[in-house]
Scaffold this motif. Structure first.
Motif, PDB file in Angstrom:
ATOM      1  N   GLN A  81      35.964  39.123  24.819  1.00  0.00           N
ATOM      2  CA  GLN A  81      36.524  40.048  25.796  1.00  0.00           C
ATOM      3  C   GLN A  81      38.026  40.193  25.555  1.00  0.00           C
ATOM      4  N   LEU A  82      38.572  41.281  26.057  1.00  0.00           N
ATOM      5  CA  LEU A  82      39.999  41.546  25.927  1.00  0.00           C
ATOM      6  C   LEU A  82      40.633  41.674  27.307  1.00  0.00           C
ATOM      7  N   VAL A  83      41.825  41.126  27.429  1.00  0.00           N
ATOM      8  CA  VAL A  83      42.572  41.251  28.673  1.00  0.00           C
ATOM      9  C   VAL A  83      42.821  42.735  28.971  1.00  0.00           C
ATOM     10  N   ARG A  84      42.595  43.096  30.212  1.00  0.00           N
ATOM     11  CA  ARG A  84      42.804  44.459  30.729  1.00  0.00           C
ATOM     12  C   ARG A  84      41.798  45.487  30.214  1.00  0.00           C
ATOM     13  N   LEU A  85      40.815  45.057  29.445  1.00  0.00           N
ATOM     14  CA  LEU A  85      39.736  45.951  29.036  1.00  0.00           C
ATOM     15  C   LEU A  85      38.497  45.612  29.877  1.00  0.00           C
ATOM     16  N   ASP A 146      36.540  52.675  30.434  1.00  0.00           N
ATOM     17  CA  ASP A 146      35.791  52.907  31.669  1.00  0.00           C
ATOM     18  C   ASP A 146      35.258  51.589  32.232  1.00  0.00           C
ATOM     19  N   SER A 147      35.277  51.471  33.553  1.00  0.00           N
ATOM     20  CA  SER A 147      34.697  50.301  34.212  1.00  0.00           C
ATOM     21  C   SER A 147      33.207  50.519  34.442  1.00  0.00           C
ATOM     22  N   SER A 148      32.464  49.435  34.486  1.00  0.00           N
ATOM     23  CA  SER A 148      31.039  49.532  34.774  1.00  0.00           C
ATOM     24  C   SER A 148      30.843  50.142  36.159  1.00  0.00           C
ATOM     25  N   PRO A 149      29.858  51.005  36.310  1.00  0.00           N
ATOM     26  CA  PRO A 149      29.621  51.620  37.621  1.00  0.00           C
ATOM     27  C   PRO A 149      29.011  50.678  38.649  1.00  0.00           C
ATOM     28  N   ASP A 150      28.469  49.544  38.200  1.00  0.00           N
ATOM     29  CA  ASP A 150      27.781  48.691  39.162  1.00  0.00           C
ATOM     30  C   ASP A 150      27.949  47.192  38.963  1.00  0.00           C
ATOM     31  N   CYS A 151      28.437  46.743  37.807  1.00  0.00           N
ATOM     32  CA  CYS A 151      28.544  45.290  37.601  1.00  0.00           C
ATOM     33  C   CYS A 151      29.523  45.007  36.471  1.00  0.00           C
ATOM     34  N   THR A 154      37.325  42.715  35.008  1.00  0.00           N
ATOM     35  CA  THR A 154      38.430  42.901  34.078  1.00  0.00           C
ATOM     36  C   THR A 154      39.302  41.658  34.090  1.00  0.00           C
ATOM     37  N   TYR A 155      39.410  41.007  32.957  1.00  0.00           N
ATOM     38  CA  TYR A 155      40.242  39.810  32.849  1.00  0.00           C
ATOM     39  C   TYR A 155      41.719  40.199  32.809  1.00  0.00           C
ATOM     40  N   THR A 156      42.542  39.409  33.471  1.00  0.00           N
ATOM     41  CA  THR A 156      43.984  39.639  33.474  1.00  0.00           C
ATOM     42  C   THR A 156      44.741  38.550  32.718  1.00  0.00           C
ATOM     43  N   ARG A 157      44.010  37.571  32.209  1.00  0.00           N
ATOM     44  CA  ARG A 157      44.631  36.470  31.473  1.00  0.00           C
ATOM     45  C   ARG A 157      43.680  36.010  30.386  1.00  0.00           C
ATOM     46  N   SER A 158      44.214  35.681  29.231  1.00  0.00           N
ATOM     47  CA  SER A 158      43.373  35.230  28.127  1.00  0.00           C
ATOM     48  C   SER A 158      42.834  33.834  28.422  1.00  0.00           C
ATOM     49  N   SER A 159      41.878  33.414  27.617  1.00  0.00           N
ATOM     50  CA  SER A 159      41.280  32.083  27.787  1.00  0.00           C
ATOM     51  C   SER A 159      41.952  31.035  26.912  1.00  0.00           C
ATOM     52  N   ALA A 206      48.642  46.022  21.354  1.00  0.00           N
ATOM     53  CA  ALA A 206      49.007  47.435  21.339  1.00  0.00           C
ATOM     54  C   ALA A 206      49.393  47.850  19.932  1.00  0.00           C
ATOM     55  N   THR A 207      49.015  49.044  19.574  1.00  0.00           N
ATOM     56  CA  THR A 207      49.340  49.555  18.236  1.00  0.00           C
ATOM     57  C   THR A 207      50.502  50.546  18.352  1.00  0.00           C
ATOM     58  N   VAL A 208      51.542  50.297  17.566  1.00  0.00           N
ATOM     59  CA  VAL A 208      52.726  51.146  17.594  1.00  0.00           C
ATOM     60  C   VAL A 208      52.762  51.985  16.342  1.00  0.00           C
TER      61      VAL A 208
END
Length: 209
Positions: A81-85, A146-151, A154-159, A206-208
């Protein structure tokens, strides 16, 4: 056995409920020690002396035969998983389907049915997600952000700060259990099934250009 007083090998079944009840005695001898334990109870019988089984009693046998599946955890992204995705949560296989089992005696069959009603996800970061279904699988019809419509979650911190470098994710499925048979029906206390997985969660780069 004293069928008038309700005694069998010293065990008492109490007062006879009615003329339609017969005394049933049972004993169990422990191998080796030879100790015998006896019991007695009044059993309702029909006209030819066959015990009449209460459907509610047989229902418990049917419930005991239910073989509920362990939840199959799936997600999108699948491997990490990715933070903020947004993470889409989903239960695969037969994790979210109705299951039945039956118990029978001559002249009576009782069926127990378990239906999934809720999935509670512990995301490992102190957050939980409560879902009323298996969850929706992500497809290319949706955008990655896009967020899941039902389940979903979103992680805000890495593991990275976790001892294993991964979050321990678990899901518990609650099942409603009912039974029917012999012209009767009812419910019994619900059941649960649980599964765990280890998920790495990384910071998105992020890609610059």
């Amino acid at each position: 056995m004293d069928s008038d007083e309700g005694y069998y090998m010293g065990a008492s079944a109490g007062e006879r409920p009615s003329e339609e009840h017969q005394l049933m005695g049972r004993s169990c001898t422990t191998p080796g020690s030879g100790t015998t334990v006896a019991g007695a109870e009044w059993v309702l019988v029909d006209g030819d002396g066959t015990p009449v089984v209460d459907p509610a009693v047989l229902a418990q046998d049917a419930v005991d035969r239910l073989n509920l599946p362990k939840p199959k955890i799936t997600s999108s992204p699948a491997d990490y998983q990715l933070v903020r995705l947004p993470t889409w949560l989903h239960l695969g296989g037969d994790s979210w389907s109705t299951h039945s089992a039956a118990a029978s005696v001559p002249g009576l069959t009782v069926t127990a049915t378990a239906r999934p009603v809720k999935a509670t996800w512990d995301m490992g970061d102190g957050s939980t997600a409560v879902c009323e279904g298996a969850g929706t699988k992500w497809t290319p019809d949706y955008r990655a952000e896009d967020s899941s419509p039902d389940c979903g979650h979103t992680y805000t911190r890495s593991s990275a700060h976790q001892p294993s470098g991964k979050y321990t994710v678990s899901v518990t499925v609650d099942w409603a259990v009912s039974w029917s048979g012999g012209g009767q029906s009812g419910t019994v206390p619900g059941m649960t099934t649980t599964a765990q997985a280890l998920w790495p969660v990384a910071e998105s780069q992020a890609t610059v250009k």
